[in-house]
Design an enzyme around this catalytic site. Structure first.
Site, PDB file in Angstrom:
ATOM      1  N   LYS A  22      38.152  38.914  25.014  1.00 45.06           N
ATOM      2  CA  LYS A  22      37.059  39.472  25.819  1.00 45.06           C
ATOM      3  C   LYS A  22      37.003  40.988  25.699  1.00 45.06           C
ATOM      4  CE  LYS A  22      37.492  40.232  30.328  1.00 45.06           C
ATOM      5  NZ  LYS A  22      36.929  41.548  30.724  1.00 45.06           N
ATOM      6  N   ASN A  23      38.149  41.632  25.823  1.00 44.06           N
ATOM      7  CA  ASN A  23      38.169  43.087  25.847  1.00 44.06           C
ATOM      8  C   ASN A  23      37.946  43.706  24.472  1.00 44.06           C
ATOM      9  OD1 ASN A  23      38.590  43.138  28.605  1.00 44.06           O
ATOM     10  ND2 ASN A  23      40.819  43.150  28.408  1.00 44.06           N
ATOM     11  N   ARG A  92      31.192  46.548  34.547  1.00 43.41           N
ATOM     12  CA  ARG A  92      31.401  47.955  34.211  1.00 43.41           C
ATOM     13  C   ARG A  92      31.343  48.202  32.705  1.00 43.41           C
ATOM     14  NH1 ARG A  92      33.215  51.669  37.543  1.00 43.41           N
ATOM     15  NH2 ARG A  92      34.215  52.733  35.803  1.00 43.41           N
ATOM     16  N   CYS A 116      35.084  49.252  41.530  1.00 48.07           N
ATOM     17  CA  CYS A 116      35.631  47.961  41.111  1.00 48.07           C
ATOM     18  C   CYS A 116      36.662  47.541  42.124  1.00 48.07           C
ATOM     19  CB  CYS A 116      36.250  48.078  39.723  1.00 48.07           C
ATOM     20  SG  CYS A 116      36.947  46.524  39.120  1.00 48.07           S
ATOM     21  N   ARG A 121      37.686  53.178  38.584  1.00 42.91           N
ATOM     22  CA  ARG A 121      37.714  53.414  37.139  1.00 42.91           C
ATOM     23  C   ARG A 121      36.556  54.354  36.808  1.00 42.91           C
ATOM     24  NH1 ARG A 121      38.441  47.513  34.416  1.00 42.91           N
ATOM     25  NH2 ARG A 121      37.139  46.831  36.132  1.00 42.91           N
ATOM     26  N   PRO A 122      36.736  55.639  37.084  1.00 40.78           N
ATOM     27  CA  PRO A 122      35.636  56.581  36.927  1.00 40.78           C
ATOM     28  C   PRO A 122      35.218  56.731  35.476  1.00 40.78           C
ATOM     29  CG  PRO A 122      37.697  57.735  37.337  1.00 40.78           C
ATOM     30  CD  PRO A 122      37.977  56.276  37.547  1.00 40.78           C
ATOM     31  N   ILE A 123      33.937  57.100  35.302  1.00 36.73           N
ATOM     32  CA  ILE A 123      33.393  57.296  33.957  1.00 36.73           C
ATOM     33  C   ILE A 123      33.476  58.749  33.529  1.00 36.73           C
ATOM     34  CG2 ILE A 123      31.838  55.318  34.157  1.00 36.73           C
ATOM     35  CD1 ILE A 123      29.596  57.405  34.728  1.00 36.73           C
ATOM     36  N   ASP A 124      34.180  59.566  34.295  1.00 39.73           N
ATOM     37  CA  ASP A 124      34.243  60.992  33.996  1.00 39.73           C
ATOM     38  C   ASP A 124      34.739  61.272  32.578  1.00 39.73           C
ATOM     39  OD1 ASP A 124      33.547  61.047  36.607  1.00 39.73           O
ATOM     40  OD2 ASP A 124      35.215  62.263  37.319  1.00 39.73           O
ATOM     41  N   ASP A 305      46.807  43.583  33.060  1.00 44.79           N
ATOM     42  CA  ASP A 305      46.053  42.330  33.106  1.00 44.79           C
ATOM     43  C   ASP A 305      46.952  41.094  33.154  1.00 44.79           C
ATOM     44  OD1 ASP A 305      43.608  43.501  33.216  1.00 44.79           O
ATOM     45  OD2 ASP A 305      43.043  43.105  31.140  1.00 44.79           O
ATOM     46  N   VAL A 327      48.727  51.261  36.992  1.00 43.38           N
ATOM     47  CA  VAL A 327      47.427  51.456  36.358  1.00 43.38           C
ATOM     48  C   VAL A 327      46.290  51.437  37.381  1.00 43.38           C
ATOM     49  CG1 VAL A 327      45.832  50.596  34.599  1.00 43.38           C
ATOM     50  CG2 VAL A 327      48.314  50.445  34.225  1.00 43.38           C
ATOM     51  N   ARG A 397      34.616  34.996  34.104  1.00 45.35           N
ATOM     52  CA  ARG A 397      34.355  36.236  33.375  1.00 45.35           C
ATOM     53  C   ARG A 397      35.283  36.386  32.171  1.00 45.35           C
ATOM     54  NH1 ARG A 397      35.872  40.680  36.405  1.00 45.35           N
ATOM     55  NH2 ARG A 397      35.201  41.810  34.552  1.00 45.35           N
TER      56      ARG A 397
END
Length: 419
Positions: A22-23, A92, A116, A121-124, A305, A327, A397
């Site tokens: 998936k990832n 996300r 989340c 989990r910022p997009i910065d 995970d 994490v 998912r």
């Protein structure tokens, strides 16, 4: 709404096949937006998250067709440059289309993905990378606008944290930039390597993937390519735990053992036997589960995970185990549900103390997130009595046909509709 009903206590035996990762497939599908030509992706799992990103690129104008586990994408006439909230809010990883759209068209507008439930989990870092490449970034009314005059320019980018998503997004944007881009403190996950292999198959020039320094030499154009998605290491790890927690004997096929070194080490530490041969791993459960300690870390450390699944396993160990989650700050939500099944777990911040119990018991529980849901399935397989798991859309998912695969190993598990 649906739920899973499990009657546990049966050692699982047999052979099981792992689906594509998936990832890995999500950023690879996003990267097909970089080219007008057709791309052919094999080994694509039919997951809710995959359907979400396929729907998103279709909304943008890409043509997609399925043939079993092969996805064909042609993005020669994209009619939209904007990803609305309704699309991005579902997942996300939808934000991964920003790099390809910015590189190919010089502009894009994407809804902020929001938070989340397993942690922030910022997009910065994504936006920092795009800015270093020369993009002008503005945020307004819940959207991010990015645009560049001409082509993006190669740059040296240092990531404050080895973010997988940021590494992937920057790699895709830099593939069509003018000059060379270096990503320092890059994520090293196998999924990064798989994306780099696909980009290189399209004519890109990516080197160093799988290390903390990735170099991307921008090219003027890319072409369509065919690619096989790597096996899902988290799905494989989940089946390894299934063998260990039920005292079973499972051969797991389509797996890359190199990607699972920390998981294999912990499975062996608890007393199970792991035999590696070819593209398969065999796990034989132990008579007694031994305690061990776990600390999650970015790859090649123990994967976050797999933390929830190991929590279920250690809940049945003969002794006390310590789990440290470094994490994500909110990734112990599943422990409250395990306690409902008889587990003895106490959580203080990012540390969980797991005191093993002789027996888990079936109960009505809910999947709090994707991997937490997998942990509850594992606990239910080992528990005495019947377990009902609700909110299983989280599980869908990331696991393809999970209950059917487990049934082939002898599990008593079925999907039913809630009354």
């Amino acid at each position: 709404m649906e739920k899973l009903v499990i009657r546990g206590g049966v050692p699982l035996t047999g052979t099981i096949h792992v689906s594509g990762a998936k990832n890995a497939v999500l950023p690879i599908i996003a990267s097909t937006l970089l080219v007008e030509d057709t791309c052919l992706l094999a080994g694509v799992p039919r997951l809710a998250d995959v359907n979400t990103i396929v729907d998103l690129i279709s909304y943008l104008g890409a043509e997609t067709t399925w043939d079993r586990d092969t996805l064909t994408v042609t993005a020669n006439t994209l009619c939209n440059r904007e990803a609305p909230y309704e699309c991005v809010s579902k997942m996300r990883a939808s934000f991964l289309i920003m790099g390809p759209l910015l590189a190919r068209f010089g502009q894009t507008r994407i809804s902020l993905p929001g938070g989340c439930n397993i942690g922030t989990r910022p997009i910065d870092l994504h936006l920092k990378g795009f800015a270093c490449l020369g993009a002008e970034i503005t945020k307004e009314s819940g959207y991010v606008d990015a645009r560049v005059r001409g082509r993006l320019k190669g740059a040296r980018i240092y990531l404050d944290f080895p973010s997988v998503g940021a590494t992937e997004n920057i790699m895709m944007a830099a593939a069509l930039a003018d000059g060379v881009t270096h990503i320092e403190n890059a994520a090293e996950e196998p999924e990064i390597v798989d994306l780099a292999n696909f980009l290189n198959g399209m004519g890109g020039k990516v080197s160093g993937a799988g290390t903390n320094l990735v170099a991307i030499e921008g090219v003027s154009s890319l072409k369509g390519a065919a690619h096989n998605i790597i096996p899902d290491r988290v799905e494989a790890g989940t089946y390894m735990v299934a063998a260990a927690i039920t005292g079973g004997d499972i051969r797991i096929e389509n797996v890359i053992a190199e990607h699972l070194k920390p998981v294999i080490a912990k499975i062996e530490e608890i007393g199970a036997k792991v035999q590696n041969g070819g593209d398969g791993i065999r796990v034989i459960g132990a008579d007694k589960i031994q305690p061990t300690n776990i600390q999650t870390l970015p790859y090649p450390g123990f994967p976050t995970d797999m933390q929830a699944q190991l929590t279920s396993l250690l809940a049945r160990a003969e002794g006390t185990s310590l789990i440290v989650e470094t994490v994500f700050e909110n990734r112990f939500m599943h422990t409250e549900e395990l306690v409902r099944m008889g587990a003895d777990i106490s959580v203080n911040g990012r540390v969980a103390v797991v005191k093993g119990v002789p027996q888990l018991y079936g109960a009505k529980v809910k999947a709090t997130d994707l991997r937490g849901g997998a942990a509850l399935i594992l606990a239910g397989l080992a528990a005495r009595g019947e377990t009902e798991i609700s909110l299983i859309h989280h599980i869908d998912r990331g696991y393809e046909s999970l209950e059917y695969k487990l049934c082939e190993l002898g599990a008593d598990i079925k999907r039913v509709k809630n009354a």
